[in-house]
Design an enzyme around this catalytic site. Sequence first.
Site, mmCIF file in Angstrom:
data_model
loop_
_atom_site.group_PDB
_atom_site.id
_atom_site.type_symbol
_atom_site.label_atom_id
_atom_site.label_comp_id
_atom_site.label_asym_id
_atom_site.label_seq_id
_atom_site.Cartn_x
_atom_site.Cartn_y
_atom_site.Cartn_z
ATOM 1 N N ASP A 159 0.629 -0.932 0.153
ATOM 2 C CA ASP A 159 -0.503 0.089 -0.324
ATOM 3 C C ASP A 159 1.044 1.542 -0.120
ATOM 4 O O ASP A 159 0.196 2.579 -1.088
ATOM 5 C CB ASP A 159 -1.484 -0.407 1.308
ATOM 6 C CG ASP A 159 -1.763 -0.159 0.933
ATOM 7 O OD1 ASP A 159 -2.941 -1.405 0.060
ATOM 8 O OD2 ASP A 159 -2.432 -0.992 2.326
ATOM 9 N N HIS B 201 -3.168 4.545 4.300
ATOM 10 C CA HIS B 201 -3.694 5.465 3.288
ATOM 11 C C HIS B 201 -3.481 6.879 4.382
ATOM 12 O O HIS B 201 -2.526 7.963 3.019
ATOM 13 C CB HIS B 201 -4.605 5.414 2.966
ATOM 14 C CG HIS B 201 -5.030 3.995 2.164
ATOM 15 N ND1 HIS B 201 -3.391 3.201 1.298
ATOM 16 C CD2 HIS B 201 -5.819 2.911 2.217
ATOM 17 C CE1 HIS B 201 -4.417 1.736 0.983
ATOM 18 N NE2 HIS B 201 -5.147 2.081 1.633
#
Length: 303
Positions: A242, A265
């Site tokens: 990610d 994130h």
Amino acid sequence: MIKQRTIKSPVTSTGIGLHKGEKVTLTLRPAPENTGIIFRRVDLTPVAEFPASPELVGDTQMCTCLINDQGQRLSTTEHLMAAVASLAIDNLIIEVDAAEIPIMDGSSLPFIYLMQQAEIVEQSSLRRYIKITKPVRVEIGDKWAELRPYDGFKIDFEIEFEHPIISQSKQRISLDVTADSFMKQISRARTFGFMRDIEYLRANNLALGGSMDNAIVLDEYRVLNPDGLRYDDEFVKHKILDAVGDLYMAGTPLLAEFVAFKSGHDLNNKVLVELMKQQDCWEYVTFGEEAPEWAGEIAPAHA
């Protein structure tokens, strides 16, 4: 000499959107040098464009979602962006006919195969990097992320989950991220979620496309997927995947060490936005004939 790269020919695949559970057609197209990475939603009229940019990241709940000036959204960009970053592709048009990138198997591997199928080609302009010259750090509560000067691209990532399976696994990894190390050690790591959260999300019309075909699912005690894990430390490896994708939203590869504790994130994006603000902490560099050996590792001549 390290030059920019794109794909040789268009390539198309279909998959399911994680949140709406609908079929999505994804087409990757070559782009001229100095274009960067541009997402397009071709289901909208006129077609909506979303250039890779940390400032365009408008929602980081459950995924990295781009929101343009018109308020149009494109979700779940991170796994594809990680694949693009790992193959050192600088210029690419990414078209979808929905509001999200297909989840595929929950990792980056299907996207890597797709771009390798399209063939990766060198262009004539030199590849440009963002070289970190001073540390940039962002903290939110006990979570933090920092970009430090480094000759190459390295990630030192630690997670902390109070779950018997995750806490028994390795929760910290430090890795020099190259095309080879990403492919072998990171690319197959899938997104993961907890059954209690999935039930809540589905009740709110989210994660409708989520299944054991595209995610690791855990209850309070164990992994529910019949085939188990792909790596013993798949959880922290997916968080690294990610981060690779989120950081490539800079639109330019970083020469940096990314050190993070409990990042996700939101924090990945915040440290990138902070970096862009602190222009005395970085500079653009290219590598001509004098390219150091490590630079070739993070931008391989052949995928």
